[in-house]
Design a protein around this motif. Structure first.
Motif, PDB file in Angstrom:
ATOM      1  N   TYR A 285       0.802  -1.207   0.000  1.00  0.00           N
ATOM      2  CA  TYR A 285       0.000   0.000   0.000  1.00  0.00           C
ATOM      3  C   TYR A 285       0.844   1.271   0.000  1.00  0.00           C
ATOM      4  O   TYR A 285       0.478   2.266  -0.634  1.00  0.00           O
ATOM      5  CB  TYR A 285      -0.914  -0.023   1.221  1.00  0.00           C
TER       6      TYR A 285
ATOM      7  N   GLU B  53      -2.008  -2.358   4.070  1.00  0.00           N
ATOM      8  CA  GLU B  53      -2.311  -1.252   4.979  1.00  0.00           C
ATOM      9  C   GLU B  53      -1.109  -0.308   5.033  1.00  0.00           C
ATOM     10  O   GLU B  53       0.011  -0.722   4.740  1.00  0.00           O
ATOM     11  CB  GLU B  53      -2.586  -1.820   6.384  1.00  0.00           C
ATOM     12  N   PRO B  54      -1.333   0.953   5.427  1.00  0.00           N
ATOM     13  CA  PRO B  54      -0.194   1.882   5.495  1.00  0.00           C
ATOM     14  C   PRO B  54       0.786   1.486   6.583  1.00  0.00           C
ATOM     15  O   PRO B  54       0.410   0.835   7.544  1.00  0.00           O
ATOM     16  CB  PRO B  54      -0.858   3.228   5.808  1.00  0.00           C
ATOM     17  N   GLY B  55       2.059   1.885   6.397  1.00  0.00           N
ATOM     18  CA  GLY B  55       3.015   1.730   7.490  1.00  0.00           C
ATOM     19  C   GLY B  55       4.204   0.832   7.207  1.00  0.00           C
ATOM     20  O   GLY B  55       5.101   0.733   8.031  1.00  0.00           O
TER      21      GLY B  55
ATOM     22  N   PHE C  81       6.576   3.972   4.605  1.00  0.00           N
ATOM     23  CA  PHE C  81       6.642   5.361   5.082  1.00  0.00           C
ATOM     24  C   PHE C  81       5.994   5.463   6.451  1.00  0.00           C
ATOM     25  O   PHE C  81       5.032   4.763   6.737  1.00  0.00           O
ATOM     26  CB  PHE C  81       5.889   6.291   4.127  1.00  0.00           C
ATOM     27  N   GLY C  82       6.491   6.412   7.236  1.00  0.00           N
ATOM     28  CA  GLY C  82       5.905   6.645   8.548  1.00  0.00           C
ATOM     29  C   GLY C  82       5.917   5.377   9.383  1.00  0.00           C
ATOM     30  O   GLY C  82       4.949   5.042  10.048  1.00  0.00           O
ATOM     31  N   VAL C  83       7.039   4.632   9.345  1.00  0.00           N
ATOM     32  CA  VAL C  83       7.130   3.368  10.072  1.00  0.00           C
ATOM     33  C   VAL C  83       7.062   3.631  11.571  1.00  0.00           C
ATOM     34  O   VAL C  83       7.693   4.557  12.079  1.00  0.00           O
ATOM     35  CB  VAL C  83       8.456   2.663   9.735  1.00  0.00           C
TER      36      VAL C  83
END
Lengths: 578, 156
Positions: free
Chosen positions: A97, A261-263, A266-268
């Motif tokens: 994603y 899903e996000p993560g 980026f933005g881990v």
């Protein structure tokens, strides 16, 4: 990072037993044949373009005779670099994603271009500097704009050319220290960089904007066609059910549902380290900002609006570009998830940590599944040739943008006091195309071992922080003046470069697991104190602030010229006769 | 009219390289006069009620476009960064909220671009043509073009 095809990014491509194991195979023959065909067709077009190129309008702006569909295709071609084709699909195949999240920024950015296109077409003539210089007839304005144009273009150029070198060494199967017909990897890379560099100089020197535009049009059609073909093949494997594709991709990725899903990229979220988590998330926002705000101020995109007859066609060409760019990014979604499902993240990751090899590997896999080994060779060759065409077209446009700026602004308006002979100016443009090309070749050969992916991101960030404030304030702020332009450009430029220098990209970033140095500088230098890898979040406000403060510090104002600019940019009155 | 604008380009109009765009052989005084004429005409046009309406329409339209897309994109980005539980809610099989919102961004982009083009064609272009026509009745913006492109340019 943005720039997909990087120094050592693709170097591990396809180590598995494939057609590309260092011996001359069917795939090589097909690749070379297709590349040769592309080069021959484009050279023929260049010769034709040269015959119809007589004056400055032809050289810089393609005679302003392109239709909005043609220009829409050319904008698409300009925008979709190898970073989009190989990089984003690779990112989706590895990070699911989050790769998709990235491509959305690239598309949404065009909505900012849409209202500006008409205004810029009506106001400027050949380069970005024409916009502020319409109000402020100072050489210092031109100089500042030339500086930022050349810097943005050269950074972008070097990243693309290093990518071309890496791609060719991989296509010849030289990644593991083997040789191909007596050539080793470093020689092949240097050869490839010099070859694409020379081709790009030929296109730009002889054909000018007409050749560059046709090159982009052909490339856009070929790229969209090849991507469409792969998309249909991928979907056919899953009987045209996207849910099955997504499910298979998530299963094969090894991440399960988290893949969708996000993560992941980026933005881990790092457990136990709230500060790192916060900076990771801010980095994501900063990246999104650079993409959205940078596009409208990229010099090679901007000069495309001068190739159409009027503001209305500039606007509708952006509309068409949005449709095609959007379709392309939707298709990369299928390619990325297809690569994850059919090739498997594990195999992609094992060969190349950055994922640039995902699309070529997918093409080979699809070819094998549909038509056996011959299909694999043909499809792989097709994708390789398209990737090379993509790089070649983008660098030609970048060279044109910077050489136009040097000839029209630096030579025409600064050295010749605004009274050059037209033939002189065009001759200087051809010469500076040669010069920029030579500098870019030299830099790219020097940097071929480095990971230069961050340069594309840097080019977007500089465009957003240095060029955008000047363009926007020129169009909409009556009080804006020469000092404002200078402060805006140099302030935005300096803040972006400094923040980049002190960021983890340049120094102090290590792999938490292996302790390997991930930065550009050697590990004993650690000057990193700025925590974000993408400087736009800070640099863009700084650029705007500098431009405003600079303007207010200087008493200069010219209300009449602003009125003229506003009338002309909105109605197009007077823009037609130039 | 709009075809009046387009007619000119298709013809080749000589393009002088200089800043003032004056044909060679004209005196500096004549160039200054031409410049002052243009400035004067623009001053008049800028207070034309048609132009004021045009300016306002463009500002509203462009403002709405930019506000809509920046708002939706930034909220999408912030949701992706800070509302991950919400984004991972499953809707159907492997399709979750994040994916639907991503596709939604694509669709919104297409719709906004189409709407902007449509409104511009309806509300902006005819008004701009009208303002230009009225100006063309008074002063021509560029005296030099009169000789070359008159046939195509002047169409009352």
């Amino acid at each position: 990072m943005i720039g997909a095809v990087t120094g050592d990014g693709t170097a591990h491509l396809l180590a598995a037993p494939t057609a590309l194991d260092g011996r001359f195979g069917a795939a090589h023959a097909w690749t070379i044949g297709l590349c040769a065909l592309f080069v021959l067709v484009t050279l023929a077009i260049t010769i034709r373009a040269r015959r119809t190129t007589r004056g400055a309008v032809d050289y810089y702006a393609g005679g302003r005779g392109f239709s909005s569909t043609q220009n829409g295709l050319a904008l698409t071609g300009d925008y979709l670099s190898a970073a989009s084709f190989l990089g984003i699909a690779g990112m989706i195949s590895l990070q699911g994603y989050d790769g998709f999240l990235y491509s959305i920024g690239f598309l949404v950015a065009w909505l900012l271009v849409l209202p500006m296109a008409q205004l810029m077409r009506n106001t400027g003539r050949f380069t970005m500097a024409d916009l502020p210089a319409f109000r402020m007839r100072r050489m210092r304005v031109r100089l500042a704009c030339t500086v930022s144009t050349v810097i943005v273009c050269v950074f972008y150029l070097v990243a693309q050319m290093v990518g071309a070198g890496a791609l060719v060494s991989v296509l010849l199967g030289l990644h593991d220290g083997g040789t191909f017909l007596g050539v080793d990897a470093a020689q092949a890379r240097t050869g490839a960089i010099v070859l694409v560099g020379v081709l790009m100089i030929v296109y730009v020197m002889y054909g000018g904007m007409k050749a560059a535009t046709w090159l982009q049009i052909i490339k856009a059609v070929v790229l969209l066609g090849a991507t469409g073909l792969l998309t249909v093949l991928v979907l056919a494997m899953f009987s045209f059910d996207p849910r099955a594709l997504l499910g298979a991709a998530a299963d094969a990725s090894g991440h399960g549902p988290a893949f969708l899903e996000p993560g992941l990229g980026f933005g881990v979220e790092v457990p136990g380290e709230p500060a790192t988590t916060m900076f990771n998330k801010l980095d994501l926002i900063s990246l999104g900002l650079a993409l959205v705000l940078g596009t409208v101020a990229l010099p090679h995109i901007l000069i495309r609006f001068y190739t159409v007859p009027d503001g209305r066609s500039a606007r509708s060409s952006v509309n068409r570009a949005i449709l095609m760019v959007g379709a392309f990014y939707l298709m990369t979604l299928a390619l990325g998830f297809g690569a994850a499902a059919l090739v498997g993240s594990e195999r992609i990751l094992a060969l190349d940590p950055s994922g640039n090899s995902a699309v070529p590997m997918l093409a080979e896999e699809l070819g094998r599944l549909t038509a056996g080994p011959v299909g694999a060779a043909v499809l792989l060759a097709l994708i390789s040739a398209v990737a090379l065409a993509t790089i070649l077209a983008v660098i030609a446009s970048l060279t044109l943008a910077s050489s136009s700026s040097i000839a029209h602004d630096l030579f025409g308006h600064i050295l010749m006091w605004g009274r050059p002979r037209e033939s002189q100016e065009v001759a200087v443009a051809r010469f500076s195309a040669c010069l920029i090309g030579a500098v870019a070749i030299a830099l790219a050969v020097q940097a071929q071992e480095q990971n230069v992916a961050f340069l594309v991101g840097l080019a977007f960030a500089i465009a957003a922080a240095a060029n955008l404030p000047v363009i926007v304030l020129t169009m909409f702020w009556r009080r804006f003046n020469t000092k404002g332009v200078e402060w805006g450009i140099y302030g935005g430029l300096a803040s972006t470069l400094l923040l980049m220098l002190f960021s983890p990209v340049m120094s102090g970033k290590t792999d938490p697991a292996t302790g390997e140095n991930l930065s550009v500088l050697p590990s004993w230098i650690d000057i990193g104190f700025f925590p974000l890898e993408n400087p736009a979040l800070i640099a863009v406000p700084v650029g705007f602030a500098c431009a405003v403060v600079g303007s207010l510090l200087s008493p200069e104002r010219n209300s009449a010229r602003f009125t003229e600019l506003r009338v002309r940019s909105l109605t197009g009155w007077g823009a037609d006769q130039e | 009219m709009v075809d009046y604008m387009e007619g000119v380009y298709r013809r080749r109009v000589p393009d002088p390289g200089g800043e003032l765009h004056a044909p060679p052989g004209r005196s500096a005084a004549a160039r200054r006069r031409a410049q002052a004429d243009i400035a004067h005409a623009c001053e008049r046009m800028s207070v034309d009620p048609g132009f004021v309406r045009l300016r306002r329409r463009f500002a509203i339209q462009a403002g709405l476009l930019v506000a809509a897309f920046l708002g939706s994109y930034m909220s999408y980005l912030l949701l992706s960064a800070y509302a991950r539980d919400f984004m991972s809610i499953r809707i159907a099989e492997s399709v979750n909220v994040a994916l639907v919102m991503g596709i939604g961004q694509f669709l919104l982009t297409f719709v906004l671009a189409w709407a902007f083009g449509r409104f511009s064609e309806r509300a902006i272009d005819p008004l701009a043509a009208q303002v230009r026509d009225r100006a063309a009745g008074g002063a021509r913006p560029h005296p030099a073009a009169r000789d070359g492109a008159d046939g195509a340019a002047v169409r009352p």
